[in-house]
Write a protein that holds these residues in place. Structure first.
Motif, PDB file in Angstrom:
ATOM      1  N   GLY A 243     -54.179 -29.845 -59.493  1.00 24.30           N
ATOM      2  CA  GLY A 243     -54.209 -28.389 -59.529  1.00 24.30           C
ATOM      3  C   GLY A 243     -54.575 -27.798 -58.180  1.00 24.30           C
ATOM      4  N   SER A 244     -55.450 -28.481 -57.448  1.00 23.81           N
ATOM      5  CA  SER A 244     -55.870 -27.987 -56.131  1.00 23.81           C
ATOM      6  C   SER A 244     -54.729 -28.007 -55.131  1.00 23.81           C
ATOM      7  N   VAL A 245     -53.988 -29.118 -55.072  1.00 28.69           N
ATOM      8  CA  VAL A 245     -52.893 -29.195 -54.100  1.00 28.69           C
ATOM      9  C   VAL A 245     -51.747 -28.270 -54.493  1.00 28.69           C
ATOM     10  N   LEU A 246     -51.569 -28.040 -55.799  1.00 20.70           N
ATOM     11  CA  LEU A 246     -50.557 -27.076 -56.225  1.00 20.70           C
ATOM     12  C   LEU A 246     -50.961 -25.667 -55.828  1.00 20.70           C
ATOM     13  N   ALA A 247     -52.235 -25.322 -56.010  1.00 23.15           N
ATOM     14  CA  ALA A 247     -52.708 -23.993 -55.646  1.00 23.15           C
ATOM     15  C   ALA A 247     -52.605 -23.755 -54.143  1.00 23.15           C
ATOM     16  N   LEU A 248     -52.746 -24.825 -53.369  1.00 27.89           N
ATOM     17  CA  LEU A 248     -52.640 -24.716 -51.915  1.00 27.89           C
ATOM     18  C   LEU A 248     -51.189 -24.667 -51.444  1.00 27.89           C
ATOM     19  N   TRP A 250     -49.018 -27.205 -51.508  1.00 26.48           N
ATOM     20  CA  TRP A 250     -48.613 -28.443 -50.848  1.00 26.48           C
ATOM     21  C   TRP A 250     -47.541 -29.203 -51.620  1.00 26.48           C
ATOM     22  N   LEU A 251     -47.262 -28.780 -52.850  1.00 27.00           N
ATOM     23  CA  LEU A 251     -46.239 -29.420 -53.659  1.00 27.00           C
ATOM     24  C   LEU A 251     -45.244 -28.371 -54.132  1.00 27.00           C
ATOM     25  N   PRO A 252     -44.003 -28.768 -54.428  1.00 29.40           N
ATOM     26  CA  PRO A 252     -43.017 -27.805 -54.922  1.00 29.40           C
ATOM     27  C   PRO A 252     -43.461 -27.169 -56.240  1.00 29.40           C
ATOM     28  N   ALA A 253     -42.992 -25.965 -56.492  1.00 29.96           N
ATOM     29  CA  ALA A 253     -43.354 -25.257 -57.723  1.00 29.96           C
ATOM     30  C   ALA A 253     -42.887 -26.005 -58.968  1.00 29.96           C
ATOM     31  N   THR A 254     -41.881 -26.881 -58.825  1.00 27.16           N
ATOM     32  CA  THR A 254     -41.368 -27.630 -59.977  1.00 27.16           C
ATOM     33  C   THR A 254     -42.397 -28.599 -60.547  1.00 27.16           C
ATOM     34  N   THR A 255     -43.465 -28.867 -59.807  1.00 22.57           N
ATOM     35  CA  THR A 255     -44.464 -29.819 -60.291  1.00 22.57           C
ATOM     36  C   THR A 255     -45.547 -29.181 -61.159  1.00 22.57           C
ATOM     37  N   TRP A 256     -45.524 -27.850 -61.274  1.00 22.50           N
ATOM     38  CA  TRP A 256     -46.518 -27.181 -62.115  1.00 22.50           C
ATOM     39  C   TRP A 256     -46.526 -27.674 -63.567  1.00 22.50           C
ATOM     40  N   PRO A 257     -45.367 -27.990 -64.186  1.00 16.05           N
ATOM     41  CA  PRO A 257     -45.394 -28.448 -65.589  1.00 16.05           C
ATOM     42  C   PRO A 257     -46.249 -29.688 -65.838  1.00 16.05           C
ATOM     43  N   VAL A 258     -46.526 -30.468 -64.802  1.00 10.20           N
ATOM     44  CA  VAL A 258     -47.375 -31.652 -64.998  1.00 10.20           C
ATOM     45  C   VAL A 258     -48.742 -31.246 -65.542  1.00 10.20           C
ATOM     46  N   LEU A 259     -49.197 -30.059 -65.180  1.00 10.18           N
ATOM     47  CA  LEU A 259     -50.506 -29.595 -65.636  1.00 10.18           C
ATOM     48  C   LEU A 259     -50.558 -29.379 -67.145  1.00 10.18           C
ATOM     49  N   LEU A 260     -49.391 -29.315 -67.803  1.00  9.21           N
ATOM     50  CA  LEU A 260     -49.388 -29.197 -69.263  1.00  9.21           C
ATOM     51  C   LEU A 260     -50.030 -30.416 -69.920  1.00  9.21           C
ATOM     52  N   LEU A 261     -49.992 -31.537 -69.220  1.00  7.70           N
ATOM     53  CA  LEU A 261     -50.603 -32.750 -69.762  1.00  7.70           C
ATOM     54  C   LEU A 261     -52.123 -32.692 -69.739  1.00  7.70           C
ATOM     55  N   LEU A 262     -52.667 -31.641 -69.153  1.00 10.24           N
ATOM     56  CA  LEU A 262     -54.119 -31.490 -69.153  1.00 10.24           C
ATOM     57  C   LEU A 262     -54.665 -31.403 -70.585  1.00 10.24           C
ATOM     58  N   VAL A 263     -53.846 -30.951 -71.516  1.00 10.46           N
ATOM     59  CA  VAL A 263     -54.297 -30.859 -72.912  1.00 10.46           C
ATOM     60  C   VAL A 263     -54.588 -32.254 -73.481  1.00 10.46           C
ATOM     61  N   PRO A 264     -53.619 -33.197 -73.448  1.00 10.38           N
ATOM     62  CA  PRO A 264     -53.960 -34.540 -73.932  1.00 10.38           C
ATOM     63  C   PRO A 264     -55.008 -35.243 -73.072  1.00 10.38           C
ATOM     64  N   VAL A 265     -55.047 -34.929 -71.763  1.00 17.66           N
ATOM     65  CA  VAL A 265     -56.068 -35.528 -70.903  1.00 17.66           C
ATOM     66  C   VAL A 265     -57.458 -35.062 -71.336  1.00 17.66           C
ATOM     67  N   ALA A 266     -57.566 -33.790 -71.670  1.00 12.40           N
ATOM     68  CA  ALA A 266     -58.852 -33.278 -72.172  1.00 12.40           C
ATOM     69  C   ALA A 266     -59.216 -33.961 -73.489  1.00 12.40           C
ATOM     70  N   GLY A 267     -58.225 -34.176 -74.348  1.00 16.29           N
ATOM     71  CA  GLY A 267     -58.484 -34.894 -75.600  1.00 16.29           C
ATOM     72  C   GLY A 267     -58.966 -36.313 -75.345  1.00 16.29           C
ATOM     73  N   LEU A 268     -58.342 -36.981 -74.367  1.00 10.12           N
ATOM     74  CA  LEU A 268     -58.774 -38.324 -73.991  1.00 10.12           C
ATOM     75  C   LEU A 268     -60.211 -38.306 -73.483  1.00 10.12           C
ATOM     76  N   ALA A 269     -60.515 -37.332 -72.630  1.00  6.20           N
ATOM     77  CA  ALA A 269     -61.877 -37.236 -72.077  1.00  6.20           C
ATOM     78  C   ALA A 269     -62.897 -37.038 -73.192  1.00  6.20           C
ATOM     79  N   ILE A 270     -62.569 -36.201 -74.166  1.00  9.23           N
ATOM     80  CA  ILE A 270     -63.477 -35.977 -75.297  1.00  9.23           C
ATOM     81  C   ILE A 270     -63.676 -37.271 -76.078  1.00  9.23           C
ATOM     82  N   GLY A 271     -62.577 -38.009 -76.291  1.00 11.14           N
ATOM     83  CA  GLY A 271     -62.679 -39.285 -76.992  1.00 11.14           C
ATOM     84  C   GLY A 271     -63.565 -40.272 -76.255  1.00 11.14           C
ATOM     85  N   LEU A 272     -63.461 -40.312 -74.936  1.00 12.54           N
ATOM     86  CA  LEU A 272     -64.311 -41.197 -74.135  1.00 12.54           C
ATOM     87  C   LEU A 272     -65.773 -40.780 -74.205  1.00 12.54           C
ATOM     88  N   LEU A 273     -66.014 -39.486 -74.159  1.00  6.06           N
ATOM     89  CA  LEU A 273     -67.388 -38.989 -74.189  1.00  6.06           C
ATOM     90  C   LEU A 273     -68.052 -39.218 -75.540  1.00  6.06           C
TER      91      LEU A 273
END
Length: 313
Positions: A243-248, A250-273
């Motif tokens: 998210g930081s390099v996208l906000a800066l 440094w990456l093409p705008a087409t890479t923004w959709p990758v951040l949609l995976l933050l939802v399952p990543v957050a779920g994974l983090a909760i499961g680990l915690l």
């Protein structure tokens, strides 16, 4: 021994070598290597198809070498017999099922290293001495991982991430383009952090067996609960970095959709915690889904980053 039995024995040994290389997991290497290649394409660098093919083959061989040598070492040390395998940890089971294949597996690992070095020599000739930094670092990680790195906690945590991140991504980028740019640097933190988290999570079921075998990785030092929390932090940090390099910009705008995976990543983090000490022993009903989710997050994140970056080329 009849000709048929010799052929069957040779076939079983070859099958053991293939199984010990862990083919289902080798997809991680080309996903990381292609980040560097695609970053070169986005930057407008003319890339030869032959070089792309060699980069992918080299990444696969390097990954297979680590798996093969690790399998051989763990079988010889008795660690394979002390672990309860999961789909993601505890060895492939190839050598316990076919002990006679152990020398073949070691030879196959060394052959993969030799072939990787040969590909590296080609790129060294083609792109200059700077390739030595990437090739040398990769060779050190492959050769010393099982025997030395696994005894040093912080290095063991970072080694896989460094291998699949800076070494593989930046090395492939230099191999096909002969330079580095901000795009390659911007995509490097994600594999660095996600692959480090992946290794840490996969070490959780084997803490006691690894300790008895003389290993000293960070999961042993921290204990399972704190190690799981660290893995959660690493996963979330990978997306914070993206998210930081996208906000800066440094990456093409087409890479923004990758951040949609933050939802399952957050779920994974909760499961680990939420994991507790009892989840790492004989009852792994809560641990295995988390391990599965960790693998899925890593592969999906890198695949989507590859595709979205390529879409912006």
């Amino acid at each position: 021994m009849t000709t048929g039995s010799v052929e069957a024995s040779s076939l079983s040994r070859l099958q053991a070598c293939l199984q010990a290389a862990r083919p289902p997991f080798l997809v991680l290497a080309p996903l990381c290597a292609m980040l560097g290649v695609i970053a070169a394409l986005v930057a407008g660098i003319e890339v030869a198809p032959r070089d792309v093919a060699l980069v992918v083959i080299g990444s696969l061989l390097a990954h297979a070498a680590v798996n093969l040598l690790n399998e051989h070492h763990d079988y010889g040390s008795g660690l394979d017999g002390a672990t309860r395998p999961t789909p993601f940890s505890g060895g492939s089971g190839a050598l316990p099922a076919c002990p006679g294949a152990a020398p073949w597996v070691r030879l196959a690992g060394r052959a993969c290293i030799g072939a990787t070095v040969a590909i590296g020599a080609y790129f060294l000739h083609r792109q200059g001495p700077e390739m030595l930094w990437f090739g040398g670092a990769g060779l050190v990680l492959v050769v010393f991982y099982t025997g030395w790195i696994v005894r040093h906690p912080l290095i063991c945590l970072l080694a896989p991430g460094l291998g699949f991140g800076p070494v593989m991504v930046l090395g492939s980028h230099w191999a096909v383009g002969g330079e580095l740019n901000h795009l390659a640097l911007a995509v490097t933190p994600m594999p660095l952090l996600l692959v480090s988290a992946l290794l840490l999570v996969n070490q959780l079921p084997d803490i006691e067996a690894d300790r008895r075998a003389g290993r000293r990785h960070l999961a042993i030092v921290l204990g399972p609960v704190k190690a799981a929390r660290l893995a959660a932090v690493l996963n979330l940090s990978a997306y914070l970095a993206l998210g930081s390099v996208l906000a800066l910009g440094w990456l093409p705008a087409t890479t923004w959709p990758v951040l949609l995976l933050l939802v399952p990543v957050a779920g994974l983090a909760i499961g680990l915690l939420r994991l507790r000490c009892g989840d790492f022993g004989s009852d792994r009903t809560r641990l295995l889904p988390v391990m599965t989710a960790q693998v899925a997050v890593v592969l999906a994140s890198l695949l989507l980053l590859d595709l979205s970056l390529w879409w912006g080329a």
